[in-house]
Design an enzyme around this catalytic site. Structure first.
Site, PDB file in Angstrom:
ATOM      1  N   ARG A 241       0.848  -1.203   0.000  1.00  0.00           N
ATOM      2  CA  ARG A 241       0.000   0.000   0.000  1.00  0.00           C
ATOM      3  C   ARG A 241       0.881   1.250   0.000  1.00  0.00           C
ATOM      4  O   ARG A 241       0.619   2.213  -0.723  1.00  0.00           O
ATOM      5  CB  ARG A 241      -0.913   0.003   1.242  1.00  0.00           C
ATOM      6  CG  ARG A 241      -2.055  -0.985   1.160  1.00  0.00           C
ATOM      7  CD  ARG A 241      -3.045  -0.790   2.304  1.00  0.00           C
ATOM      8  NE  ARG A 241      -2.596  -1.349   3.557  1.00  0.00           N
ATOM      9  CZ  ARG A 241      -2.905  -2.556   4.012  1.00  0.00           C
ATOM     10  NH1 ARG A 241      -3.683  -3.350   3.304  1.00  0.00           N
ATOM     11  NH2 ARG A 241      -2.463  -2.986   5.179  1.00  0.00           N
ATOM     12  N   PHE A 257     -11.267  -4.473  -5.671  1.00  0.00           N
ATOM     13  CA  PHE A 257     -11.292  -5.286  -4.451  1.00  0.00           C
ATOM     14  C   PHE A 257     -10.708  -4.440  -3.308  1.00  0.00           C
ATOM     15  O   PHE A 257      -9.736  -4.818  -2.664  1.00  0.00           O
ATOM     16  CB  PHE A 257     -10.482  -6.587  -4.620  1.00  0.00           C
ATOM     17  CG  PHE A 257     -10.832  -7.383  -5.847  1.00  0.00           C
ATOM     18  CD1 PHE A 257     -11.932  -8.254  -5.840  1.00  0.00           C
ATOM     19  CD2 PHE A 257     -10.069  -7.283  -7.002  1.00  0.00           C
ATOM     20  CE1 PHE A 257     -12.246  -9.007  -6.974  1.00  0.00           C
ATOM     21  CE2 PHE A 257     -10.378  -8.025  -8.135  1.00  0.00           C
ATOM     22  CZ  PHE A 257     -11.478  -8.891  -8.124  1.00  0.00           C
ATOM     23  N   ASP A 279     -15.720  -2.690  -4.646  1.00  0.00           N
ATOM     24  CA  ASP A 279     -15.777  -3.905  -3.822  1.00  0.00           C
ATOM     25  C   ASP A 279     -17.227  -4.370  -3.779  1.00  0.00           C
ATOM     26  O   ASP A 279     -18.148  -3.569  -3.938  1.00  0.00           O
ATOM     27  CB  ASP A 279     -15.271  -3.631  -2.398  1.00  0.00           C
ATOM     28  CG  ASP A 279     -14.802  -4.893  -1.696  1.00  0.00           C
ATOM     29  OD1 ASP A 279     -13.581  -5.124  -1.609  1.00  0.00           O
ATOM     30  OD2 ASP A 279     -15.673  -5.670  -1.236  1.00  0.00           O
ATOM     31  N   SER A 280     -17.414  -5.685  -3.561  1.00  0.00           N
ATOM     32  CA  SER A 280     -18.788  -6.192  -3.503  1.00  0.00           C
ATOM     33  C   SER A 280     -19.323  -6.236  -2.069  1.00  0.00           C
ATOM     34  O   SER A 280     -20.429  -6.715  -1.843  1.00  0.00           O
ATOM     35  CB  SER A 280     -18.863  -7.587  -4.127  1.00  0.00           C
ATOM     36  OG  SER A 280     -17.947  -8.436  -3.482  1.00  0.00           O
ATOM     37  N   ASP A 329      -6.364  -6.458  -6.295  1.00  0.00           N
ATOM     38  CA  ASP A 329      -6.001  -7.248  -5.108  1.00  0.00           C
ATOM     39  C   ASP A 329      -7.166  -8.170  -4.732  1.00  0.00           C
ATOM     40  O   ASP A 329      -7.834  -7.965  -3.710  1.00  0.00           O
ATOM     41  CB  ASP A 329      -5.651  -6.302  -3.942  1.00  0.00           C
ATOM     42  CG  ASP A 329      -5.153  -7.060  -2.729  1.00  0.00           C
ATOM     43  OD1 ASP A 329      -4.655  -8.194  -2.893  1.00  0.00           O
ATOM     44  OD2 ASP A 329      -5.262  -6.528  -1.606  1.00  0.00           O
ATOM     45  N   CYS A 369      -3.114 -13.727  -3.549  1.00  0.00           N
ATOM     46  CA  CYS A 369      -2.861 -14.269  -2.205  1.00  0.00           C
ATOM     47  C   CYS A 369      -3.211 -15.748  -2.172  1.00  0.00           C
ATOM     48  O   CYS A 369      -3.489 -16.311  -1.123  1.00  0.00           O
ATOM     49  CB  CYS A 369      -3.639 -13.481  -1.150  1.00  0.00           C
ATOM     50  SG  CYS A 369      -5.415 -13.519  -1.398  1.00  0.00           S
TER      51      CYS A 369
HETATM   52  N1  SAH Z   1      -6.812  -4.516  -0.946  1.00  0.00           N
HETATM   53  C1  SAH Z   1      -7.477  -4.716   0.323  1.00  0.00           C
HETATM   54  C2  SAH Z   1      -7.774  -6.165   0.592  1.00  0.00           C
HETATM   55  C3  SAH Z   1      -8.599  -6.861  -0.467  1.00  0.00           C
HETATM   56  S1  SAH Z   1      -9.339  -8.321   0.070  1.00  0.00           S
HETATM   57  C4  SAH Z   1      -6.645  -4.066   1.423  1.00  0.00           C
HETATM   58  O1  SAH Z   1      -5.528  -3.573   1.157  1.00  0.00           O
HETATM   59  O2  SAH Z   1      -7.100  -4.019   2.558  1.00  0.00           O
HETATM   60  C5  SAH Z   1     -10.415  -8.773  -1.184  1.00  0.00           C
HETATM   61  C6  SAH Z   1     -11.701  -7.962  -1.286  1.00  0.00           C
HETATM   62  O3  SAH Z   1     -12.391  -8.419  -2.444  1.00  0.00           O
HETATM   63  C7  SAH Z   1     -12.690  -8.110  -0.156  1.00  0.00           C
HETATM   64  O4  SAH Z   1     -12.987  -6.841   0.351  1.00  0.00           O
HETATM   65  C8  SAH Z   1     -13.969  -8.701  -0.790  1.00  0.00           C
HETATM   66  O5  SAH Z   1     -15.163  -8.135  -0.287  1.00  0.00           O
HETATM   67  C9  SAH Z   1     -13.795  -8.325  -2.216  1.00  0.00           C
HETATM   68  N2  SAH Z   1     -14.410  -9.185  -3.242  1.00  0.00           N
HETATM   69  C10 SAH Z   1     -14.396 -10.521  -3.340  1.00  0.00           C
HETATM   70  N3  SAH Z   1     -14.947 -10.933  -4.507  1.00  0.00           N
HETATM   71  C11 SAH Z   1     -15.316  -9.811  -5.167  1.00  0.00           C
HETATM   72  C12 SAH Z   1     -15.911  -9.567  -6.437  1.00  0.00           C
HETATM   73  N4  SAH Z   1     -16.220 -10.564  -7.270  1.00  0.00           N
HETATM   74  N5  SAH Z   1     -16.145  -8.287  -6.803  1.00  0.00           N
HETATM   75  C13 SAH Z   1     -15.822  -7.271  -5.976  1.00  0.00           C
HETATM   76  N6  SAH Z   1     -15.231  -7.445  -4.781  1.00  0.00           N
HETATM   77  C14 SAH Z   1     -14.979  -8.695  -4.377  1.00  0.00           C
END
Ligand code: SAH
Length: 426
Positions: A241, A257, A279-280, A329, A369
């Site tokens: 980040r 995400f 994000d979803s 991510d 990840c």
């Molecule tokens: N980058 C973030 C962590 C991401 S974790 C950080 O630095 O804190 C992954 C995220 O993807 C989660 O918040 C989850 O809600 C979201 N997610 C999972 N599948 C998804 C999709 N199909 N579309 C949008 N968001 C999604």
């Protein structure tokens, strides 16, 4: 010269043979349960890999309950390790110690936990944040135990029968060593089912503060340890980040995400022209917006979309929107190698779309990840995506999890997070 080389090679071979003979270990008297391995299956343990799979076992002597300590022996009965047994899992034992004279008890765990804490102090990991992974399971010699610190709250996650067995002991040790106001248990990961363990999400010790936040590289981030994802926050991406924050100035950023806004907050502080975050999870997006406010960042430069990223990226492509910096991510698409093929398609899909949405000279920061996707495979997938998108791209940074998520050399499975920061040709 050749002759000389040959001789030293032979000498090395002799030495290693002698070492192997020395490893052929002594029988250590023990009245408790024993797990005897098939002949030849002791090799991974001799390399200090801490997992024993059911397929490697010759027989079990005694009648251990799940979580009990067993002595692991080679086919001749020679001592290999002390391990926690689990009758329910494919990984039927996980090693606590390789020392024959070790006693697996409260004192042992107090020492192990102290040394994980000391390592983080010595590496000065508390310089950048008061949110930190204090214990990283196998990689800290404590299979199945994760402990994350969020200011003065600790979150404990138990992922194995052995860790489950010592729950109160861990809590006692952590209370004594860290004096937290609360130890919260988030033992609700999917892996618990594979271990035959019920899910648990509750306070283990103390009282949870009404609002909890960490300050990471000067950015305040609210953490919901009870309802958030993982133990509440993605600590592993801390350094990544910060890197994105340093690249964001003057750029139109797309953060896919985004969870509670991690990368977006850094990009806004770093002077991004605009940041679109997707994000979803509506709850995560709410927290993300609260985080923007909490840090006094300019909310007018931030746009949020509560959408499925796969669909949102297509829509952005159809709208011909362009960005200068894109962060991808996603969640763990491949928890194990068995999911690698399906996951590869998903990674390729979002990365291909990501490349297409970039302006010339733009940056794609892409992460995986998934334990089931190796660094090599990930790079190949990204190369394929760039090729199909018709862009030339260079890797400018290869990144991994932050240093509070160390990787034990003998346990490469610990290296789950990988990332590539790429610049497409201008
Ligand atoms: N980058 C973030 C962590 C991401 S974790 C950080 O630095 O804190 C992954 C995220 O993807 C989660 O918040 C989850 O809600 C979201 N997610 C999972 N599948 C998804 C999709 N199909 N579309 C949008 N968001 C999604």
């Amino acid at each position: 010269m050749n002759q000389k080389r040959h001789t030293s090679h032979q000498r090395r071979k002799e030495n290693s043979r002698q070492q192997t003979t020395q490893i052929k270990s002594a029988v250590v008297p023990f009245a408790g349960p024993k797990l005897l391995l098939q002949d030849g299956r002791e090799k991974s343990l001799q390399r200090r890999h801490p997992w024993i799979f059911t397929g490697a076992v010759e027989r079990l002597e005694g009648n251990p309950a799940s979580g009990d300590t067993v002595q692991v022996c080679d086919a001749q009965g020679g001592f290999l390790a002390w391990a926690a047994y689990n009758s329910q899992s494919q990984i039927c034992a996980r090693v606590w110690s390789w020392q024959a004279d070790e006693k697996i008890d409260a004192d042992f765990f107090l020492r192990k936990i102290s040394s994980a804490l000391a390592a983080r102090k010595e590496l000065k990991l508390d310089r950048h944040s008061n949110g930190m992974r204090l214990i990283h399971g196998e990689s800290d010699g404590l299979p199945g135990l994760i402990v994350d610190q969020y200011a003065d709250v600790l979150v404990l996650q138990l992922g194995s029968a052995g860790a489950e067995r010592w729950r109160e002991t861990f809590a006692d040790a952590l209370q004594e060593l860290c004096k937290p106001v609360c130890i919260y248990e988030r033992s609700d990961s999917d892996g618990r089912e594979l271990e035959g363990l019920p899910k648990r999400n509750e306070i283990l010790r103390g009282k949870l503060p009404e609002q909890l936040s960490v300050t990471e590289n000067g950015i305040r981030i609210v953490v919901d340890v009870a309802a958030g994802q993982k133990t509440g926050f993605y600590l592993d991406q801390r350094d990544n980040r910060a890197l994105i924050g340093s690249l964001a100035e003057g750029r139109d950023v797309l953060n896919c995400f985004c969870y509670t806004g991690g990368f977006s907050l850094y990009a806004l502080r770093g002077g991004a022209k605009s940041v679109l975050s997707i994000d979803s999870s509506a709850e995560a997006l709410q927290l993300a917006q609260r985080n923007v406010e909490l840090n006094g960042l300019d909310a007018s430069r931030a746009e949020w979309q509560d959408k499925d990223v796969f669909e949102a990226l297509r829509k952005l492509r159809d709208q011909n929107r362009k960005f200068d910096l894109i962060v991808l991510d996603p969640p763990k698409f491949a928890p194990t190698a068995a999911f690698a093929e399906k996951a590869s398609r998903a990674y390729k899909d979002i990365n291909l779309l990501g490349f297409k949405l970039l302006r010339p000279g733009g940056i794609l920061a892409t992460y995986s990840c998934s334990g089931g996707i190796s660094d090599d495979l990930f790079q190949k997938i990204i190369a394929g995506a760039a090729l199909d998108a018709g862009v030339d791209a260079q890797i400018v940074h290869k990144v991994h999890a932050a240093a509070d998520h160390p990787v034990l050399l003998s346990f490469p499975e610990g290296a789950y997070l990988k990332g590539l920061v790429l610049r497409v040709a201008g």
